[in-house]
Design a protein around this motif. Structure first.
Motif, short mmCIF file in Angstrom:
data_model
loop_
_atom_site.label_atom_id
_atom_site.label_comp_id
_atom_site.label_asym_id
_atom_site.label_seq_id
_atom_site.Cartn_x
_atom_site.Cartn_y
_atom_site.Cartn_z
N ASP A 6 0.82 -1.21 0.00
CA ASP A 6 0.00 0.00 0.00
C ASP A 6 0.86 1.27 0.00
N ARG A 7 2.11 1.14 0.47
CA ARG A 7 3.01 2.30 0.55
C ARG A 7 4.10 2.26 -0.52
N LEU A 8 3.92 1.40 -1.49
CA LEU A 8 4.94 1.20 -2.52
C LEU A 8 5.05 2.42 -3.43
N ASP A 9 6.27 2.79 -3.75
CA ASP A 9 6.54 3.78 -4.79
C ASP A 9 6.77 3.07 -6.11
N GLY A 10 6.03 3.46 -7.14
CA GLY A 10 6.19 2.82 -8.43
C GLY A 10 7.49 3.22 -9.12
N ARG A 11 8.08 2.26 -9.83
CA ARG A 11 9.29 2.52 -10.62
C ARG A 11 9.44 1.40 -11.63
N LEU A 12 9.56 1.78 -12.89
CA LEU A 12 9.60 0.79 -13.97
C LEU A 12 11.00 0.74 -14.56
N ASP A 13 11.81 -0.18 -14.05
CA ASP A 13 13.17 -0.35 -14.56
C ASP A 13 13.29 -1.52 -15.52
N GLY A 14 12.28 -2.37 -15.59
CA GLY A 14 12.30 -3.50 -16.50
C GLY A 14 11.76 -3.13 -17.87
N LYS A 15 11.53 -4.14 -18.70
CA LYS A 15 11.06 -3.92 -20.08
C LYS A 15 9.58 -4.26 -20.18
N ILE A 16 8.83 -3.37 -20.85
CA ILE A 16 7.40 -3.54 -21.05
C ILE A 16 7.11 -3.38 -22.54
N ASP A 17 6.50 -4.38 -23.14
CA ASP A 17 6.27 -4.28 -24.58
C ASP A 17 5.02 -3.43 -24.86
N PRO A 18 4.81 -3.02 -26.12
CA PRO A 18 3.68 -2.14 -26.45
C PRO A 18 2.32 -2.78 -26.25
N ASP A 19 2.26 -4.10 -26.18
CA ASP A 19 0.98 -4.78 -26.00
C ASP A 19 0.59 -4.94 -24.53
N LEU A 75 8.81 -2.49 -11.02
CA LEU A 75 9.31 -3.50 -11.95
C LEU A 75 10.83 -3.41 -11.96
N HIS A 76 11.49 -4.40 -11.40
CA HIS A 76 12.94 -4.34 -11.26
C HIS A 76 13.64 -4.53 -12.60
N GLU A 77 14.84 -4.02 -12.66
CA GLU A 77 15.67 -4.18 -13.85
C GLU A 77 15.86 -5.66 -14.16
N GLY A 122 -1.29 -2.13 -10.07
CA GLY A 122 -0.64 -2.02 -8.78
C GLY A 122 -1.61 -1.81 -7.62
N PRO A 123 -1.07 -1.90 -6.40
CA PRO A 123 0.36 -2.04 -6.11
C PRO A 123 0.87 -3.47 -6.32
N VAL A 124 1.98 -3.53 -7.05
CA VAL A 124 2.61 -4.81 -7.38
C VAL A 124 4.11 -4.60 -7.41
N VAL A 125 4.87 -5.60 -6.95
CA VAL A 125 6.32 -5.59 -7.10
C VAL A 125 6.73 -6.86 -7.84
N ILE A 126 7.62 -6.70 -8.83
CA ILE A 126 8.08 -7.82 -9.65
C ILE A 126 9.59 -7.80 -9.67
N GLY A 127 10.21 -8.91 -9.28
CA GLY A 127 11.65 -8.97 -9.10
C GLY A 127 12.43 -9.11 -10.40
N PRO A 128 13.75 -8.97 -10.32
CA PRO A 128 14.61 -9.05 -11.51
C PRO A 128 14.59 -10.44 -12.12
#
Length: 354
Positions: free
Chosen positions: A236-249, A258-260, A271-277
């Motif tokens: 609930d207190r997560l800060d979003g950050r998108l370091d991984g790859k997301i395709d256009p679809d 989204l971790h690197e 979200g809120p969601v966390v996804i590991g490397p």
């Protein structure tokens, strides 16, 4: 002030996960419970901490190291058998010497940490200071009776008829006289040296014992449901950050971490969601309040309000809700008839059929 962290318990309520690892290293929002404790102690000004460890000592030592990553100097103290919290204090006697110390259970999560509690303990020393919180069913906990000024009159371990709704939450501050109390008590009916008995000994012998009430969110992460609730609270207190790859679809909505090295293809993440490397999400729907560890794979599945540990593989599994899936566990199902709730230990394999 020193600190003592207790991480030697067996975690029987979290089996099958604790057959292959220690409960203190199970993650909340992809970070081990123990790390929240260590960070909290460091934020409170503690610099020296002892960790009482048992059969998974090597795992804990590998994860926490010398403590420098947390701003702590860690000492590992072996407890050969989990013979009670007071027994853990006794085996740490050499480390603690005659110093005041904080004691924190290594599998308890407390929102906001222990900074205020530690400051009160330092400013107003007592033989013992207990952090407590009101609970709806105190019979499941150690229960404290205290007067309006916070002076403790009685402490009972899981009483059948509680005379108070104030439960111990696994955070204490002690002066050196507690060692005298620990030496004076005898094992309980379950064969353990109970910390509640040592505290009651202090009360009975006229020592100053105080209770501090907190209403902060607290979880004894001793069960799967507790872990899921703690995970929900932290996310609930997560800060979003998108370091991984997301395709256009794909679509990513809300606060998503989204971790690197993570990849999202043809999927929707809310979200809120966390996804590991190293994790790959494909043709999937990942709903709110889900933590997915490193090097996982989720394909053609919908997951909500769940925790996947490192290496979990979920393929064509339909809808999964409020589940806790262990390291390297594999879940597959040929069709999607309904939602599933799963509690799977490490290295499990489940094939679900309609």
């Amino acid at each position: 002030m020193k600190a003592l962290v207790l991480a030697g318990g067996t975690g029987s309520r979290l089996r099958p996960f604790t057959h292959t690892g220690t409960k203190q290293l199970l993650p909340i929002a992809n970070k081990p419970v123990l790390f929240y404790v260590l960070e909290s102690l460091a934020a409170a000004g503690v610099r020296e901490a002892g960790i009482v460890v048992g059969s998974y000592a090597d795992d804990i030592r590998l994860a926490a190291g010398d403590g420098s990553a947390f701003g702590l100097d860690l000492t590992y103290i072996r407890q050969d058998s989990p013979l009670g919290l007071a027994h853990a204090v006794s085996v740490a006697r050499g480390f603690l010497a005659d110093d005041d110390f904080l004691l924190h259970l290594g599998d308890n999560y407390l929102d906001g940490g222990v900074t205020d509690f530690a400051a009160r303990a330092a400013a107003e020393p007592a033989a013992a200071r207990l952090l407590v919180t009101p609970v709806p069913d105190p019979s499941a906990f150690g229960v404290v009776e205290a007067d309006p000024a916070g002076r403790v009159h009685r402490v009972e371990e899981k009483p059948d008829r509680p005379r108070s709704d104030l439960a111990l939450i696994g955070v204490y501050a002690f002066g050196p006289v507690v060692h005298e109390a620990v030496a004076a008590i005898r094992p309980s009916a379950r064969g353990e040296l109970e910390l509640t008995h040592a505290v009651q000994w202090l009360v009975d012998h006229g020592h100053d014992v105080r209770a501090d009430v907190t209403t902060s969110v607290w979880r004894d992460t001793g069960s799967v449901d507790d872990m899921l609730e703690a995970n929900r609270h932290v996310l609930d207190r997560l800060d979003g950050r998108l370091d991984g790859k997301i395709d256009p679809d794909s679509a990513v909505v809300g606060r998503v971490r989204l971790h690197e090295g993570a990849v999202v293809r043809g999927s929707r993440i809310t979200g809120p969601v966390v996804i590991g490397p190293g994790t790959v999400i494909s043709d999937a729907v990942i709903g709110p309040y889900t933590s997915i560890g490193a090097n996982c794979r989720v394909h053609d599945s919908s997951i909500e309000g769940s925790v996947l540990l490192d290496g979990a593989d979920v393929d064509r599994a339909g809808r999964i809700e409020r589940s806790f899936i262990g390291r390297d566990a594999v879940v597959t199902v040929p069709r999607h008839p309904y939602a599933h709730r799963l509690v799977l230990g490490d290295h499990s394999k489940v094939h679900l059929h309609p």
